[in-house]
Motif scaffolding. Structure first.
Motif, PDB file in Angstrom:
ATOM      1  N   LEU A 163       0.831  -1.202   0.000  1.00 37.15           N
ATOM      2  CA  LEU A 163       0.000   0.000   0.000  1.00 37.15           C
ATOM      3  C   LEU A 163       0.867   1.252   0.000  1.00 37.15           C
ATOM      4  N   THR A 164       0.597   2.157  -0.951  1.00 38.96           N
ATOM      5  CA  THR A 164       1.370   3.391  -1.042  1.00 38.96           C
ATOM      6  C   THR A 164       0.524   4.450  -1.754  1.00 38.96           C
ATOM      7  N   ALA A 165       1.138   5.616  -2.027  1.00 38.79           N
ATOM      8  CA  ALA A 165       0.408   6.698  -2.677  1.00 38.79           C
ATOM      9  C   ALA A 165       1.367   7.522  -3.525  1.00 38.79           C
ATOM     10  N   PHE A 166       0.790   8.284  -4.460  1.00 30.14           N
ATOM     11  CA  PHE A 166       1.574   9.180  -5.317  1.00 30.14           C
ATOM     12  C   PHE A 166       0.890  10.542  -5.357  1.00 30.14           C
ATOM     13  N   ARG A 167       1.735  11.571  -5.285  1.00 28.05           N
ATOM     14  CA  ARG A 167       1.248  12.938  -5.380  1.00 28.05           C
ATOM     15  C   ARG A 167       2.288  13.768  -6.117  1.00 28.05           C
ATOM     16  N   GLU A 168       1.862  14.423  -7.212  1.00 27.39           N
ATOM     17  CA  GLU A 168       2.718  15.320  -7.978  1.00 27.39           C
ATOM     18  C   GLU A 168       4.036  14.668  -8.371  1.00 27.39           C
ATOM     19  N   GLY A 169       3.928  13.420  -8.840  1.00 27.60           N
ATOM     20  CA  GLY A 169       5.101  12.735  -9.357  1.00 27.60           C
ATOM     21  C   GLY A 169       5.979  12.073  -8.322  1.00 27.60           C
ATOM     22  N   ARG A 170       5.609  12.121  -7.058  1.00 31.39           N
ATOM     23  CA  ARG A 170       6.441  11.537  -6.002  1.00 31.39           C
ATOM     24  C   ARG A 170       5.644  10.520  -5.201  1.00 31.39           C
ATOM     25  N   GLU A 171       6.323   9.447  -4.793  1.00 30.84           N
ATOM     26  CA  GLU A 171       5.702   8.496  -3.893  1.00 30.84           C
ATOM     27  C   GLU A 171       5.603   9.113  -2.504  1.00 30.84           C
ATOM     28  N   THR A 172       4.490   8.871  -1.840  1.00 30.85           N
ATOM     29  CA  THR A 172       4.256   9.487  -0.545  1.00 30.85           C
ATOM     30  C   THR A 172       3.460   8.525   0.332  1.00 30.85           C
ATOM     31  N   ALA A 173       3.295   8.876   1.600  1.00 29.75           N
ATOM     32  CA  ALA A 173       2.513   8.045   2.505  1.00 29.75           C
ATOM     33  C   ALA A 173       1.048   8.060   2.080  1.00 29.75           C
ATOM     34  N   PRO A 174       0.369   6.910   2.132  1.00 30.05           N
ATOM     35  CA  PRO A 174      -1.044   6.880   1.753  1.00 30.05           C
ATOM     36  C   PRO A 174      -1.919   7.566   2.800  1.00 30.05           C
ATOM     37  N   VAL A 175      -2.618   8.601   2.365  1.00 27.40           N
ATOM     38  CA  VAL A 175      -3.518   9.355   3.232  1.00 27.40           C
ATOM     39  C   VAL A 175      -4.857   9.456   2.499  1.00 27.40           C
TER      40      VAL A 175
END
Length: 336
Positions: A231-243
């Motif tokens: 489980l993960t997330a992406f925002r504006e081209g970067r991998e980030t913590a899933p929120v």
């Protein structure tokens, strides 16, 4: 208490991600450039990918005996980039018979080719190719984690991403874990319960009367499940913590072997994107140096094309994506 119901503002990851991705203010409902502004898929990496899918559609067409109407269904179409590229890359005779569908919850983008039908669900009785590129990883799933007593429990999450453990996994979800992703007794082991994806794929592939259904995604199989999930997330081209607040893409890799078994179509095959694209004519091999002298401009074009093909087939990158290929009433057009 069911995973979808709140407990102190918390809910299961499936319900939380469903709202965050597809709710009224969800990530995939917003205007603008869409998913391409947050992560890069094979479609965005190079037009060679759409060209390869167009060649695959042509092979399906041949296997079907060139029907009067040939369907192409692009699942989770984003802003229509893939279906647009496929239609543009088809030979004129095939394009004239092709009925193209983009399946997406977001609204139809302005300026889309009028030949493309935009819809929220795939059509029934497809004769042709249903292609799902990075769809299943965004079908929300619940997450299980092993507690201190060795019991797999549902993970509950707040909108800010903080988690706690809920009730033990039971019912069909427990049966799915036991078959497809058995967890040991070590505290902290995690798994994504892929049952909703199995059902989603079976429903989508079930619309196929004759032709081919293909799912392309980040994937793993039973011989190598990740011990702590994906489980993960992406925002504006970067991998980030899933929120799960609607600000980012929430994703998890797909148990494609489980999806394959969930579908009634026989003859399912799993292969890497590298092998699939090579079977469709993409190799990433550099052009011969002699071409640089004979045709400098042609050499530069060929070199650029080879670089794009290399990215699409690269080990450790896009080339490692899984392809689930399920034919219906035709032979294996990728050369098993």
């Amino acid at each position: 208490m069911r995973a979808g119901l709140g407990e102190g503002g918390r809910k299961g990851w499936r319900a939380a991600a469903q709202e965050a991705l597809y709710g009224p203010r969800g990530f995939y409902r917003g205007p603008g450039e869409g998913p391409a502004g947050h992560f890069r898929t094979s479609v965005h990496a190079s037009p060679l990918f759409a060209g390869a899918v167009a060649r695959l559609l042509c092979r399906v067409d041949e296997a079907l005996g060139r029907p009067p109407v040939l369907d192409f269904v692009d699942m989770a179409a984003g802003r229509g980039e893939l279906v647009t590229g496929v239609v543009a890359a088809l030979p004129a005779e095939v394009a004239a018979r092709t009925r193209a569908y983009a399946v997406e919850l977001a609204g139809r983008p302005a300026g889309l080719d009028p030949r493309i039908e935009w819809r929220a669900e795939p059509p029934e009785r497809i004769t042709g190719l249903l292609f799902a590129n990075e769809w299943l990883d965004n079908v929300p799933v619940d997450v299980a984690e092993v507690d201190a007593a060795g019991v797999p429990r549902l993970v509950l999450v707040r909108d800010d991403g903080t988690e706690r453990l809920g009730e033990p996994v039971g019912g069909a979800e427990a049966a799915w874990l036991a078959r497809w992703w058995p967890l040991g007794a070590e505290e902290g082991l995690r798994a994504e319960i892929g049952l909703p994806r199995d059902r989603a794929w079976a429903a989508a592939a079930g619309t196929l009367t004759r032709g081919l259904a293909v799912a392309v995604d980040y994937a793993h199989t039973a011989v190598a499940r990740p011990p702590f999930g994906t489980l993960t997330a992406f925002r504006e081209g970067r991998e980030t913590a899933p929120v799960p607040d609607g600000s980012c893409d929430i994703t998890a890799h797909v148990a494609l072997d489980a999806c394959a078994a969930a579908c009634a179509l026989p003859g399912a095959r799993l292969l890497s994107q590298r092998d699939a694209l090579r079977a469709l004519g993409l190799s990433g091999v550099r052009p011969p140096l002699a071409l640089a002298s004979a045709d400098p401009a042609g050499y530069v074009r060929a070199l650029a094309s080879a670089g794009e093909a290399a990215e699409l087939t690269a080990p450790g990158g896009l080339g490692d994506f899984g392809w689930l290929v399920q034919p219906a009433g035709i032979t294996d057009v990728l050369g098993g």
